[in-house]
Design a protein around this motif. Structure first.
Motif, short mmCIF file in Angstrom:
data_model
loop_
_atom_site.label_atom_id
_atom_site.label_comp_id
_atom_site.label_asym_id
_atom_site.label_seq_id
_atom_site.Cartn_x
_atom_site.Cartn_y
_atom_site.Cartn_z
N THR A 1 0.80 -1.22 0.00
CA THR A 1 0.00 0.00 0.00
C THR A 1 0.84 1.28 0.00
O THR A 1 1.89 1.34 0.64
CB THR A 1 -0.96 0.03 1.21
OG1 THR A 1 -1.70 1.25 1.17
CG2 THR A 1 -0.20 -0.03 2.53
N THR B 1 -5.34 9.71 -1.23
CA THR B 1 -5.05 8.30 -1.51
C THR B 1 -6.13 7.36 -0.98
O THR B 1 -6.19 6.20 -1.36
CB THR B 1 -3.70 7.89 -0.91
OG1 THR B 1 -3.71 8.22 0.49
CG2 THR B 1 -2.55 8.62 -1.59
N SER B 2 -6.98 7.87 -0.07
CA SER B 2 -8.06 7.04 0.47
C SER B 2 -9.24 7.93 0.82
O SER B 2 -9.08 9.12 1.13
CB SER B 2 -7.59 6.26 1.71
OG SER B 2 -7.19 7.15 2.74
N ASN C 1 -3.52 8.92 -7.36
CA ASN C 1 -2.98 7.95 -6.40
C ASN C 1 -4.05 7.35 -5.48
O ASN C 1 -3.72 6.64 -4.52
CB ASN C 1 -1.90 8.62 -5.55
CG ASN C 1 -0.74 9.11 -6.39
OD1 ASN C 1 -0.27 8.40 -7.28
ND2 ASN C 1 -0.27 10.33 -6.14
N GLU D 1 -6.40 4.88 -3.92
CA GLU D 1 -6.33 3.41 -3.96
C GLU D 1 -7.41 2.69 -3.18
O GLU D 1 -7.64 1.50 -3.39
CB GLU D 1 -4.96 2.92 -3.48
CG GLU D 1 -4.69 3.10 -2.00
CD GLU D 1 -3.42 2.37 -1.55
OE1 GLU D 1 -3.55 1.36 -0.85
OE2 GLU D 1 -2.31 2.81 -1.93
N THR D 2 -8.12 3.40 -2.27
CA THR D 2 -9.11 2.66 -1.49
C THR D 2 -10.26 3.54 -1.04
O THR D 2 -10.08 4.75 -0.80
CB THR D 2 -8.46 1.98 -0.26
OG1 THR D 2 -9.41 1.14 0.36
CG2 THR D 2 -8.00 3.00 0.76
N SER E 1 -10.70 1.89 -12.21
CA SER E 1 -9.38 1.27 -12.02
C SER E 1 -9.54 -0.13 -11.47
O SER E 1 -10.21 -0.31 -10.45
CB SER E 1 -8.52 2.11 -11.07
OG SER E 1 -7.37 1.38 -10.68
N ASN F 1 -7.44 -1.66 -9.94
CA ASN F 1 -6.64 -1.73 -8.71
C ASN F 1 -7.30 -1.02 -7.53
O ASN F 1 -6.76 -1.01 -6.43
CB ASN F 1 -5.26 -1.10 -8.96
CG ASN F 1 -4.50 -1.83 -10.04
OD1 ASN F 1 -4.50 -3.07 -10.08
ND2 ASN F 1 -3.85 -1.10 -10.94
N MET F 2 -8.46 -0.38 -7.77
CA MET F 2 -9.17 0.30 -6.68
C MET F 2 -9.68 -0.73 -5.68
O MET F 2 -10.26 -1.76 -6.07
CB MET F 2 -10.33 1.12 -7.25
CG MET F 2 -11.07 1.94 -6.22
SD MET F 2 -10.05 3.26 -5.53
CE MET F 2 -11.19 3.94 -4.31
N ARG F 3 -9.49 -0.45 -4.40
CA ARG F 3 -9.88 -1.38 -3.34
C ARG F 3 -11.04 -0.81 -2.54
O ARG F 3 -11.07 0.39 -2.25
CB ARG F 3 -8.68 -1.67 -2.43
CG ARG F 3 -7.52 -2.33 -3.15
CD ARG F 3 -6.21 -2.09 -2.44
NE ARG F 3 -5.09 -2.72 -3.13
CZ ARG F 3 -3.82 -2.45 -2.86
NH1 ARG F 3 -3.49 -1.56 -1.93
NH2 ARG F 3 -2.85 -3.07 -3.53
#
Length: 496
Positions: free
Chosen positions: A128, A203-204, A234, A236-237, A258, A260-262
């Protein structure tokens, strides 16, 4: 973080021992409170005695204690000072609820849950880069308690209470600024949040899916962008809770395209932090057992009883719906929170939220719960290439010469290619997953096919605004056993 993972594994291995010890500790600590003296906590030595002596309560039952606490009296429900209250409009009645929040609940439940969430996330995703940027928190508003100006007690949405009390190091990694995050006027707040965070390295994101969508769409509008990744490359979640995510998943995938998105679900309410999605291959949540909360469960067949029989964690069964009863380190004693869950695993204990005890449709004996509705609408959206923004449903009653049915009001971000096909899939999926609904639909004996109304984008937002329930922890009521929400919404649509 690694050390905490070992602690989590400990309560996963010894769940019953952890819960029994916790209950005895809570009873002992509160034995000298007014509530403890009333029910003679001093002489309670077993969970059976606890069940027999202490009644199951709702908010209305404990309101006299809460009212005194808000005016500055102490040692009523819990021995340490109560200065904070989580304001919850709830979805079971119109009156606001003020849930006491002790320092123990802040530290050993809510913040512990936040730290555990990060521990589990990092353990699952050691690569991460979340900590290289900011966490965008979409929370509620905090206000000074007006019940007694000398009481020095405060209230706000649970998210706002947590934001206000965060340690300085946590404040440094969140956005927007505190003055914006805690604004009360929701529409102005969304506008300021959008402009403030445009140039941040987010980022989140943490928030309720419905209100997060409102913010993300406004940001895209301001930037003239087609994807949030153009604004925050950037990101990601998304850590979400309060409402089921499945119906919104397709819409989020279009806003944040994306692979890769969580997405990570939590079960965090005004009354406490209950569960965290701990696996990457499943959306079920681990029931957190060492947060100062003792759990009991009411089987479905007991829901309508005045003093229903409860069972403990060692008696629950897979796949059954249970109403949750909690005893907490804020002084909630055998408190009925109104949520229902079902267990998907017993070793360890993992759960899914299935609905609310007062939010269902059973006008014709079909016993339709929120989980059924959300699963069916997600399937219909998937098969018709639609994106759902919001919905509510209720009964259309039997009339002379007609059969009853379920009536749905749905707002789409992207409408289905074929509405008739959408309705057929919705109905078929409900029949597949709910045998009672299927029996009532058989040959249109008691129910005919559902009636679906499509409404313009923004309808539910304006409806929630009209009801004074914008933002924060407020949720669109999904199901009702009467026509209160349906008629109000339809009347507004016609008026507009």
């Amino acid at each position: 973080m690694k050390k905490r993972i070992h602690d989590i594994e400990l309560f996963m291995k010894y769940p019953h021992e952890v819960q029994e010890e916790l209950l005895m500790s809570l009873i002992s600590r509160a034995s000298k409170t007014e509530y403890g003296k009333k029910y003679e906590f001093d002489s309670i030595a077993t969970r059976e005695q606890f069940r027999q002596r202490v009644p199951i309560v709702t908010y209305e039952d404990i309101f006299p204690y809460v009212e005194k606490l808000m005016r500055g009296e102490q040692n009523l429900l819990w021995p340490t000072e109560i200065r904070w209250f989580a304001k919850s409009s709830g979805t079971t009645n119109a009156r606001s609820k003020f849930i006491p929040v002790s320092n123990e609940a802040l530290e050993d439940c809510h913040y512990k849950g936040g730290k555990d969430l990060l521990s589990i996330y990092v353990n699952n995703y050691p690569d991460t880069k979340m900590f290289t940027g900011k966490n965008l928190v979409i929370g509620g508003s905090q206000q000074v308690n007006q019940f007694d100006k000398n009481a020095k007690s405060y209230y706000g949405d649970v998210s706002a209470v947590l934001i206000k009390n965060l340690p300085f190091w946590a404040q440094m990694v969140r956005t927007p600024s505190l003055d914006i995050a805690l604004m009360e006027e929701w529409e102005e707040k969304i506008e300021k949040m959008a402009h403030y965070t445009l140039d941040e390295n987010v980022t989140s994101i943490s928030g309720v899916p419905t209100w997060t969508i409102v913010l993300l769409e406004r940001i895209l509008e301001i930037k003239g962008a087609s994807s949030i990744l153009e604004v925050w490359p950037n990101l990601e979640t998304f850590i979400h809770g309060a409402v089921a995510f499945t119906p919104y998943e397709k819409l989020f995938n279009s806003l944040i395209p994306s692979p890769n998105m969580r997405y990570m679900e939590t079960y965090n309410a005004s009354e406490g932090f209950f569960g965290i999605q701990d696996r990457t291959d499943s959306k079920e949540m681990l029931l957190m057992l060492d947060y100062g909360i003792y759990y009991e469960f009411i089987p479905k067949e007991e829901w309508d009883s005045d003093q229903p029989k409860t069972i403990s964690l060692d008696e629950v069964e897979l796949g059954k719906n249970y109403a949750i009863i909690i005893t907490t380190n804020s002084g909630l004693w055998r408190y009925k929170i109104g949520d229902t869950i079902r267990f998907t695993s017993l070793d360890p204990f993992r759960i899914k939220i299935s609905g609310r005890t007062k939010h269902f449709i059973n006008a014709f004996g079909e016993e339709l719960i929120i989980e059924n509705a959300e699963e069916a609408i997600a399937e219909a959206c998937e098969q018709t290439d639609a994106e759902m923004e919001n919905f509510t449903a209720g009964p259309r009653y039997l009339e002379a010469g007609t059969r009853g049915c379920h009536e749905w009001i749905i707002e789409f971000n992207k409408q289905p290619k074929d509405l008739d096909q959408f309705k057929r899939i919705l109905d078929a999926k409900l029949r597949e997953i709910n045998s009672d609904y299927d029996a009532k639909r058989h040959k249109d004996i008691a129910l005919v096919a559902p009636l679906v109304h499509l409404v313009a984008k923004g309808t539910f937002y304006h409806w929630m605004k009209k009801r004074g329930k914008l933002g924060g922890q407020n949720k669109v009521p999904r199901l009702s056993n009467n026509r209160e929400y349906l008629d109000d919404l339809l009347e507004m649509v016609v008026a507009r």
